[in-house]
Enzyme design. Structure first.
Site, short mmCIF file in Angstrom:
data_model
loop_
_atom_site.label_atom_id
_atom_site.label_comp_id
_atom_site.label_asym_id
_atom_site.label_seq_id
_atom_site.Cartn_x
_atom_site.Cartn_y
_atom_site.Cartn_z
N LYS A 87 12.46 37.53 54.72
CA LYS A 87 12.13 36.38 53.88
C LYS A 87 12.86 35.14 54.38
CE LYS A 87 11.42 38.71 49.42
NZ LYS A 87 10.01 38.33 49.27
N ARG A 93 4.93 48.01 46.54
CA ARG A 93 3.76 48.88 46.38
C ARG A 93 3.96 50.22 47.10
NH1 ARG A 93 0.04 44.28 49.04
NH2 ARG A 93 1.68 43.06 48.07
N1 BES Z 1 9.55 40.98 45.63
C1 BES Z 1 8.52 40.26 46.27
C2 BES Z 1 7.64 39.46 45.30
C3 BES Z 1 8.34 38.33 44.58
C4 BES Z 1 8.25 37.04 45.07
C5 BES Z 1 9.01 38.56 43.39
C6 BES Z 1 8.87 36.01 44.40
C7 BES Z 1 9.62 37.53 42.72
C8 BES Z 1 9.56 36.26 43.21
C9 BES Z 1 7.60 41.22 47.03
O1 BES Z 1 8.22 42.35 47.53
C10 BES Z 1 7.06 40.45 48.20
O2 BES Z 1 7.82 40.00 48.99
N2 BES Z 1 5.74 40.29 48.24
C11 BES Z 1 5.12 39.57 49.27
C12 BES Z 1 3.83 40.28 49.63
C13 BES Z 1 3.15 39.75 50.84
C14 BES Z 1 3.98 40.04 52.07
C15 BES Z 1 1.79 40.37 50.94
C16 BES Z 1 4.82 38.16 48.77
O3 BES Z 1 4.45 38.00 47.61
O4 BES Z 1 5.00 37.21 49.53
ZN ZN Z 2 9.13 42.10 49.42
#
Ligand code: BES
Ligand code: ZN
Ligand code: ZN
Length: 486
Positions: A265, A339
């Site tokens: 991230k 997921r």
């Molecule tokens: N934990 C994150 C989602 C999230 C984002 C929760 C902001 C709370 C605040 C999740 O694991 C994630 O990173 N999802 C990605 C998915 C993508 C790579 C398809 C996302 O939402 O960017």
């Molecule tokens: Zn994630």
């Protein structure tokens, strides 16, 4: 904070702070009316005025809090008013507080008592564990609140008792979310479950890494592989299955910290990722509250817990994982990890032959874009179940909003070389995540709640929220299980 019910009128009872909730377009008590300009305070929802009466009035200070028009009163207005009142009491360092809502109560009395108790307990919530420089007014705790009623009222008392139990569940969830990832690893989360099992009548089982390996929990193991803290699978069981106690499975994402893994991230997106176990916190809080309330159901809480980190053994982009169900996942982004661990947990839930599998997770950033913090995203396979949950959301002001799970979305996550892939591209990011999960529940009625926006708030959306963990979903679930699950 001790909350008791007492027959009496607010201006006749001694208190450091008397909170008088008033309705718009209704006269104030005579002793007060002369002390305030009518134009300054109209009793609209959340409006306040602090007055220092002298003479015939007994309490030292009176805080007026508006409720709006009597015939338009909503439970959430009471909840907010109680929160505003208790926060003012903390600021004033008022140890003894009375709260009065006089005249005919337009809401069901149990619901009113519940809402006030929730507002008081949740409005008073603070997370102070790491503060060493507290000013007295920051750590001041109100010691007693007497809720004054016109007549002795068993229904209100029942509501208050329920509201306090529910608020304890929400508080547990908030504390877990607010605790930093360094102090709440998967083993720590498992310890929190064991502690819960010692407080209430819930049987807790924890599977450690070896047991996950023996059991074939390939999803949880892959995501947790790069962390020094080993993954866990937590099972919390309340009640026993029988003909008239339906089994409900609650599943919660327990990612104690999400760095994104190799698909790392950006720095700004990582700052709140201690909250990526928010779904599991909802499950913890709900299980505790249901056990305290002794609801006539069989409730199974399932929490897959891992930390998504980076090292030489981290799961890779392109890797294919064999999950507990036997289905294979092509990993195209290690940041779509929730997921993957949930796939194992949802499959595991099927062994209980539940009436419903209800799952909470901070799953996608996309749901923040879709709905903001004013609704939790809801997807599922059973419309009647979702309708009941939507109603529970209205009743608790933990609103949920449905997104579709049409077949076209399922197409978007088909893989060429595995059964399914873990991302479907930018469009409909929350829905393709929900569609992914639906592959692992068999034919059982299933609902997925994406609480990425509602589980953790940088700016509170309710008077009884603080910046940080909200505990969203606990009040919603208890409401559903109390009133609809029958
Ligand atoms: N934990 C994150 C989602 C999230 C984002 C929760 C902001 C709370 C605040 C999740 O694991 C994630 O990173 N999802 C990605 C998915 C993508 C790579 C398809 C996302 O939402 O960017
Ligand atoms: Zn994630
Ligand atoms: Zn995540």
């Amino acid at each position: 904070m001790d909350v008791t019910l007492k027959q009496g009128r607010i201006l006749d009872e001694a208190a450091d702070l008397a909170i008088l909730a008033t309705y718009a377009e209704e006269a104030l008590p005579e002793a007060i009316a002369g002390l305030i300009e009518a134009d300054d305070y109209k009793g609209t929802p959340k409006q306040t005025a602090l007055i220092y009466p002298r003479g015939a009035v007994v309490p030292r200070r009176v805080l007026l809090v508006g409720l709006g028009k009597r015939d338009e009163l909503k439970a959430n207005t009471l909840r907010q008013a109680a929160a505003i009142g208790v926060q003012q009491a903390q600021k004033l360092q008022a140890a003894s507080v009375t709260i009065g809502v006089h005249g005919p109560m337009p809401l069901d009395e149990t619901r009113a008592g519940q809402a006030i108790a929730e507002g008081l307990a949740l409005g008073a919530y603070r997370f102070l564990r790491y503060r060493t420089n507290l000013k007295p007014e920051e750590s001041f705790a109100v010691s007693s609140v007497a809720l004054l009623t016109d007549e002795a009222n068993a229904a209100t008392q029942a509501g208050v008792t329920q509201g306090l139990a529910i608020a304890r569940g929400v508080t547990l969830a908030r504390d877990l979310v607010n605790t930093p990832g360094g102090d709440l690893t998967p083993p720590d989360l498992a310890d929190a479950a064991v502690a819960l099992g010692q407080r209430v009548k819930v049987t807790v089982t924890v599977l450690d890494k070896t047991q996950l390996e023996e059991g074939g929990f390939g999803g949880i193991l892959a995501v947790g592989r790069a962390s020094k803290s080993e993954p866990r699978f937590i099972i919390m069981e309340y009640g026993t299955p029988s003909a008239d106690t339906p089994t409900i499975c609650l599943v919660g994402k327990g990612l104690t910290f999400d760095s994104g893994g190799l698909s790392i991230k950006p720095a700004d997106a990582m700052t709140t990722m201690k909250s990526d176990m928010g779904g599991s916190a909802t499950v913890f809080g709900t299980v505790q509250a249901v056990a305290e309330l002794g609801l006539p159901i069989h409730l199974v809480g399932l929490v897959p817990s891992a930390e998504n980190m980076i090292d030489g053994d981290a799961y890779r982009v392109g890797d294919i994982i064999k999950t507990l169900s036997g289905k294979t996942i092509e990993v195209l982004n290690t940041d779509a990890e929730g997921r993957i661990i949930l796939a194992d947990a949802l499959h595991y839930a099927q062994q209980y032959q539940p009436k419903a599998i209800i799952e909470f997770s901070t799953l996608t950033g996309a749901v923040i874009i879709a709905l903001g913090a004013y609704a939790t995203g809801m997807m599922g396979t059973d419309q009647a179940l979702m309708d009941a949950l939507r109603q529970a959301g209205e009743a608790t002001s933990e609103r949920v909003w449905q997104l579709p799970l049409w077949d076209e979305y399922k197409e978007m996550i088909k893989s060429e070389i595995a059964d399914i892939k873990n991302i479907g591209g930018r469009p409909a990011g929350s829905i393709t995540a929900g569609a992914f999960l639906a592959n692992f529940v068999g034919e059982y009625p299933f609902v997925h709640f994406d609480i990425a926006a509602t589980g953790f708030e940088e700016k509170p959306t309710q008077a009884y929220h603080m910046a940080g963990g909200t505990g969203v979903g606990v009040r919603l679930m208890v409401e559903y299980l109390q009133h609809y699950a029958k």
